[in-house]
Design an enzyme around this catalytic site. Sequence first.
Site, short mmCIF file in Angstrom:
data_model
loop_
_atom_site.label_atom_id
_atom_site.label_comp_id
_atom_site.label_asym_id
_atom_site.label_seq_id
_atom_site.Cartn_x
_atom_site.Cartn_y
_atom_site.Cartn_z
N LYS A 80 -6.91 -8.19 0.46
CA LYS A 80 -6.52 -7.26 1.54
C LYS A 80 -7.79 -6.52 1.98
O LYS A 80 -8.23 -5.85 0.68
CB LYS A 80 -5.37 -6.47 1.48
CG LYS A 80 -4.86 -5.56 2.59
CD LYS A 80 -3.54 -4.93 2.12
CE LYS A 80 -3.24 -3.96 3.23
NZ LYS A 80 -1.70 -3.30 3.02
N SER A 155 1.99 -3.43 6.47
CA SER A 155 0.55 -3.95 6.79
C SER A 155 -0.19 -4.82 6.37
O SER A 155 -1.31 -5.12 6.82
CB SER A 155 -0.31 -2.44 6.63
OG SER A 155 -0.14 -2.42 5.08
N SER A 179 4.90 -2.57 3.10
CA SER A 179 3.78 -3.28 3.19
C SER A 179 3.19 -4.59 2.51
O SER A 179 2.71 -5.37 3.05
CB SER A 179 2.41 -2.17 3.55
OG SER A 179 2.67 -1.41 4.68
#
EC number: 6.3.5.7
Length: 498
Positions: A80, A155, A179
């Site tokens: 990420k 997210s 998330s």
Amino acid sequence: MTELLKLSAAELGAAIASGETSAVEATQAYLDRIAEVDGQIHAFLHVAADKALEQARAVDARRAAGEKLGPLAGVPVAHKDVFTTKDMPTTAASKILEGWQSPYDATVTERLRDAGLVILGKTNLDEFAMGSSTENSAYGPTRNPWDTDRVPGGSSGGSSAAVAAFEAPLATGTDTGGSIRQPAAVCGLVGAKPTYGTSSRYGLIAFASSLDTPGPIARNVLDAALLHEAFSGHDPRDSTSVNEPVPPVVEAARRADVSGMRIGVVKELSGEGYQPGVMQRFTEAVELFESLGAKIVEVSCPSFTAALAAYYLIAPSECSSNLARFDAMRYGLRVGDDGTRSADEVMALTRAQGFGPEVKRRIILGTYALSSGYYDAYYGSAQKVRTLIKRDFEAAFQQADVLVSPTTPTTAFRLGERIDDPMAMYLADLCTIPTNLAGNAALSVPCGLAPEDNMPVGLHIMAPTLADDRAYQAGAAVEAALRDKWGGDLLSQCAYAV
């Protein structure tokens, strides 16, 4: 090469260690897959093909020299884009950091490298991890591999989409209010939020420091556990790091037994307002636990009804402080610095153009909540609710070993459907936020497809602080039983399955 994509991370690691395949072959297979499908999914912001192959060759050289490899050595991973990486850009999906490259690795990055994992590249996310759909990225939305007209959650939507589309066997994410678990659920994957403080935040671009938690995303519980253990543990560079042994999540995932375990169904996290198909699959999962020998009990946590409101005061308050560092002076975007403007004017122009609408919304909300005259009424009250949530968890864990709920109230919604309705967007994290506020552990595992839309549904398993292994043990048990029931993995039904 396609056969390599079908292997679990554990199987791939074993094949590399035995010499059945090589790290280079595995890495090339995933790079080819990214080239084939990522134009449609947009899971990655940066693909580091040359560096990945270089890492893979180093793993193969170690094996050739007779070194015993770890369980994930040579296995590719998607990272990420909020974890700093010294050899590739880190943007947090924001224009304000476009092109910026960190001089150091995050602890999570460093530990993955040390374990021999091959970093394929950096994945898309909601800007600064603020969002539930990965539509808030400055570089465009990511699409759900189950239905490309729908969101992959957020997210950590880029990481989840990459794993679901077989562009990576594993991915890292961060979980501030859900998330990791929420995108994992809507993409038919396993995602975990470790106990706060057991996975280091050093080198993680901060959103809300008392909530941010790095964690794993994978196709099955054992793979998630292996990645979880690979980057967890005390880190003296993180002041909130817990100096305790890492919970034995791999051992628990292999045990996969719930006989005699008390499973608590949280009254406040299901029922009215939830998509009927989500509730149907959740109810079936609870019944499955009972058939496996678990004892089902209903628990009540009244403070959970205020968790969403408390979170959307605490998290923006912390974000308004953390994002003050992006001042156009030291790194990142700088707008209007032509010698005619003051530093304050340059800063204002840079932030106006560099931050997206959702980030600005949360900065404004947080600044207001912390302002003189409103601090006690808003931020102070929210922290009191946080204490009540911790107490409710403590009481509930006296009655049950783990707690369960749906991971999300609905399946993945359509792209653009909630982008102009922040409240509807925030409700996606309704079931996951209490765990972040309390700091304890949680895991989401797939529990079927909703009949209305044939989209994945997640089962949310919550465990006490430093008892992450309980969640993994329960998750692995229900995963194995469902695999027998379905005759294979749920992900085999995904439109992008190999």
